[in-house]
Design an enzyme around this catalytic site. Structure first.
Site, PDB file in Angstrom:
ATOM      1  N   GLY A   1       0.914  -1.273  -0.028  1.00 17.09           N
ATOM      2  CA  GLY A   1      -0.183   0.120  -0.139  1.00 17.09           C
ATOM      3  C   GLY A   1       0.670   1.458  -0.001  1.00 17.09           C
TER       4      GLY A   1
ATOM      5  CE1 TYR B   1      10.934  -7.277  -4.054  1.00 19.59           C
ATOM      6  CE2 TYR B   1       9.608  -5.379  -4.881  1.00 19.59           C
ATOM      7  CZ  TYR B   1       9.975  -6.184  -3.991  1.00 19.59           C
ATOM      8  OH  TYR B   1       9.863  -5.712  -2.498  1.00 19.59           O
TER       9      TYR B   1
ATOM     10  CB  SER C   1      -0.099  -0.226  -6.885  1.00 21.31           C
ATOM     11  OG  SER C   1      -0.193  -0.823  -5.615  1.00 21.31           O
TER      12      SER C   1
ATOM     13  CG  ASN D   1      -1.219  -3.889  -3.216  1.00 18.26           C
ATOM     14  OD1 ASN D   1      -2.355  -4.711  -3.030  1.00 18.26           O
ATOM     15  ND2 ASN D   1      -0.165  -4.374  -2.995  1.00 18.26           N
ATOM     16  CB  THR D   2      -3.052   2.660  -3.620  1.00 16.29           C
ATOM     17  OG1 THR D   2      -2.000   2.537  -3.057  1.00 16.29           O
ATOM     18  CG2 THR D   2      -4.086   4.114  -3.240  1.00 16.29           C
TER      19      THR D   2
END
Length: 348
Positions: free
Chosen positions: A120, A327, A184, A186-187
């Protein structure tokens, strides 16, 4: 091969016995300590893989970069660069500091070599981020640095452009390129900015501000947009139509996925957040191929998602990417993956 690379399999066993987020933070601290100490830095020094490429007019030492998310505050740029990356991207940064989502918010799925995260955009805010970036030596030594920007969770989606413009103003003098993270999961509502009308408005505002900043600072800094792997073909086509219209220089394809098809039945498969790792590779390839077919060779594409071998990095390049980022593969394979990817791309 350096001592650091040879010992990673042992270190991974210890790290995987820890909570994933704690292991992440411990690893960054250890890398920083190693870099700050002259003796350990010399003992673990690795040969910089060299495969010169040009990306958006920027000279890369090699086309294998670090994806945003690993160093959200830009506090470990030089330590991470020492692993052999050709370019580094840090962030995502938001205008104001924010804690991110409640913990736990990162989960390993070792049988699938995946991660699920719902961090987030936890970060210390724009001012601290810029201070950290200014302390690093990477750009002064000729390295290429991307700065990744986003919106605060508390900012209503209809005012998201204000957050992006504030971040753009702040990072512009300190970046070799700037990534606009609209993908993303997660927002809340962030991915709605990828819809045609919302993206059209956002890119128009960013390009107008970029023109003003270029005149103010005497240089044009490339702008890149990071998109999701879950877009439909029509949505990918819409992105491909809008990017050149607004003079955007590149696309990062892709972020994490909301799909759980490849990890059904595994522990944590029902956790909310973005899935990263091998299942994203094929999704990313499909997006890259479609983008390249629409965009020709005038727009840069950075391929990211599911790279855990040199072969997969080469597949990203063959699909149409100009460079790649790592990543999750680093977490499972260790830093030796960087050179493996450079070597495989050289053979393409």
């Amino acid at each position: 091969m350096s001592l650091l690379f040879r010992t990673y399999p042992l270190a991974r066993k210890a790290l995987f016995s820890m909570d994933p987020e704690q292991a992440h933070e411990w690893t960054l601290r250890a890398l920083q300590h190693n870099h700050d100490c002259t003796v350990t830095r010399l003992l673990t020094a690795t040969h910089q893989p060299t495969l010169p490429r040009t990306l958006m007019g920027l000279p890369l030492r090699n086309p294998v970069g670090l994806a945003a998310g690993l160093d959200k505050n830009g506090a470990h740029i030089d330590a991470l660069a020492a692993l052999g990356f050709g370019f580094i991207e840090v962030g995502t940064v938001t205008p104001r500091a924010q804690p991110g989502n409640p913990k736990p918010r990162m989960f390993r799925l070792p049988r699938a070599r995946c991660l699920i995260n719902r961090m987030g955009f936890n970060n210390d805010g724009l001012d601290t981020f810029i201070t950290n970036v200014q302390k690093s030596q990477w750009r002064r030594q000729g390295g290429i640095l991307g700065l990744n920007i986003g919106k605060n969770a508390a900012t209503p989606i209809e005012h998201a452009v204000d957050d992006y413009l504030r971040c753009l103003d702040g990072v512009y003098p300190h970046a070799d390129y700037i990534t606009v993270n609209i993908s993303s999961p997660n927002t809340k509502n962030l991915r709605s900015l990828q819809s045609h009308d919302a993206l059209d408005a956002l890119l128009a505002a960013l390009q107008a501000r970029r023109l003003a900043l270029a005149e103010q600072h005497g240089r044009r800094t490339p702008l890149v947009v990071k998109i999701a792997p879950d877009l439909s073909t029509d949505e990918v086509d819409a992105v491909a139509e809008l990017i050149p219209r607004h003079g955007i220089d590149g696309i990062i394809a892709t972020n994490t996925t909301l799909s759980r098809e490849a990890v059904r039945g595994l522990p944590y498969d029902d956790e909310a957040g973005g899935l990263s790792g091998p299942p994203v590779h094929a999704m990313s390839l499909a997006v890259i191929r479609r983008l390249r077919a629409h965009l020709g060779h005038d727009t840069a594409i950075i391929g990211v998602g599911g790279i855990e071998s040199g072969r997969q990095a080469a597949e990203k390049i063959q699909a149409g990417a100009d460079a790649v980022q790592l990543y999750t593969g680093l977490i499972y394979e260790g830093p030796a993956l960087i050179k493996a990817c450079v070597d495989a791309i050289e053979r393409v």
